[in-house]
Write an enzyme that holds these catalytic residues in place. Structure first.
Site, short mmCIF file in Angstrom:
data_model
loop_
_atom_site.label_atom_id
_atom_site.label_comp_id
_atom_site.label_asym_id
_atom_site.label_seq_id
_atom_site.Cartn_x
_atom_site.Cartn_y
_atom_site.Cartn_z
N TYR A 1 -15.33 2.76 10.16
CA TYR A 1 -13.86 2.77 10.03
C TYR A 1 -13.21 3.25 11.33
CZ TYR A 1 -9.22 4.44 8.61
OH TYR A 1 -7.87 4.68 8.53
N GLY B 1 0.82 -1.21 0.00
CA GLY B 1 0.00 0.00 0.00
C GLY B 1 0.85 1.26 0.00
N PHE B 2 0.16 2.37 0.08
CA PHE B 2 0.81 3.68 0.00
C PHE B 2 1.85 3.86 1.12
CE2 PHE B 2 -0.19 8.29 1.38
CZ PHE B 2 0.98 8.77 0.82
N ILE B 3 1.39 3.93 2.36
CA ILE B 3 2.34 4.24 3.45
C ILE B 3 3.25 3.04 3.72
CG2 ILE B 3 2.60 4.99 5.84
CD1 ILE B 3 -0.15 6.24 5.73
#
Ligand SMILES: NC(=O)c1ccc[n+]([C@@H]2O[C@H](COP(=O)([O-])OP(=O)(O)OC[C@H]3O[C@@H](n4cnc5c(N)ncnc54)[C@H](O)[C@@H]3O)[C@@H](O)[C@H]2O)c1
Length: 319
Positions: free
Chosen positions: A154, A11-13
């Site tokens: 979330y 993923g991104f991070i």
């Protein structure tokens, strides 16, 4: 040299954290199920980039699969855990709360349980600034009791990960640092998040959906700054601590749109919508605790960070 299990490495991070750990010579075992929450091609590109670096091993699969995790711990002698895998995004969690519960709650519990079993030195668990909901105590401090009243599935799952982390620290004296990211953006960013959507629309000449009057404010954190704080949290076993990792300056939606227009040199096409239910007025991190205990010192303004993001976007997405 550490041997770090990074969940959500595609993923991104997670890809940035992995890259930084590999750069300094640590071994990284990345696990990710490469789900299609957004285009899997970008996750595959992130994996390919990491696989070019010595010390990276990739495992494709679910963090809920304890056998798979145990296998990696055994095979690679994992010393530290950087837990970033999760279903992210507030609005989609209202549509499908069960998938969020499975990855974020059951998944985190599985990671903690395996980390306990193998006696790792330190674990970093990624929560979210969303746990602050509509807190009136601005800037947000880690001990704010508003986090007991999450306002989306979330946020509720992220609060649950924090609570489970505390339980594992209490029962087994595990070192666990929980970090709360504040709107992280930059190269390889998430295509469902505002900074990406704004850049894409500006560059493609398509309309930008603007919700509300533009006065909502966000604490945008450049990914490079966030990663330095995250890595400091890996390096410092502190018992149990929760840290805000934000920039600490806020930018209004109107200011953000002006900046995007300036750095792309494009006139924006704005499509006005009313404010969305579940959206918060402001996010703003008090980062004094992270400054004190992690020597965290974010230094990238939103304008500078967006310039870097825009350059990356031009080279990697469309020129
Ligand atoms: N980007 C932000 O601004 C932000 C803000 C607050 C919190 N966070 C948190 O930071 C972490 C990383 O976020 P990101 O922005 O890089 O999101 P991302 O979606 O790019 O990365 C999450 C990765 O986890 C993987 N994943 C999800 N569920 C999984 C499962 N059950 N098993 C294995 N892999 C799974 C996904 O495939 C994805 O590659 C997440 O925990 C997110 O909730 C991010």
């Amino acid at each position: 040299m550490k041997r770090v299990l990074v969940t959500g490495a595609a993923g991104f991070i997670g890809s940035h954290v992995s890259e930084e750990l590999l750069r300094r010579g640590d071994t990284v075992v990345g696990i990710d199920n490469v789900n299609d929450y957004y285009a899997t091609e970008s996750k595959r590109r992130n994996i390919a980039l990491l696989e070019k670096m010595p010390g990276f091993h990739f495992v494709e699969g679910e963090i809920e699969n304890s056998d798979l995790l145990e296998d990696s711990f055994r095979k690679h002698g994992i010393t530290h855990v950087a837990h970033l895998a999760a279903r992210a995004g507030v609005r989609p969690s209202i549509e499908d709360p069960f998938i969020y519960s499975r990855s974020n709650v059951h998944g985190t519990l599985t990671v903690l349980e395996v980390a306990r079993k193998f006696g790792v030195e330190n674990t970093v668990v990624t929560s979210s600034s969303s746990v602050y909901g509509n807190s009136q105590r601005v800037p947000f401090k880690e001990d704010d009791s508003a986090t007991d009243q999450p306002i989306s599935p979330y946020a509720a799952t992220k609060k649950a990960t924090e609570v489970l982390s505390h339980t594992y620290h209490h029962l087994y004296a595990m070192n666990i640092n929980v970090v709360r990211p504040f709107t992280v953006y930059g190269p390889r960013g998430r295509p469902d998040m505002a900074p990406w959507l704004f850049l894409a629309a500006a560059r493609n000449g398509t309309p930008i959906k603007k919700f509300g009057n533009g006065e909502t404010r966000r604490d945008y954190t450049f990914v490079g700054d966030f990663v330095t704080g995250f890595i400091a949290a890996i390096d410092r076993p502190l018992g149990f601590e929760i840290f805000n990792l934000g920039n600490s300056a806020t930018v209004s939606l109107n200011e953000a749109l002006d900046i995007v227009s300036r750095i792309t040199g494009k006139e924006l096409i704005i499509e006005q919508h009313s404010a969305q239910p579940g959206d918060v007025e402001i996010t703003n991190a008090d980062i004094s605790k992270a400054r004190r205990l992690l020597e965290y010192a974010p230094k990238t303004s939103f304008e500078d960070g967006m310039r870097t993001f825009n350059e990356w976007y031009g080279l990697n997405v469309n020129g």
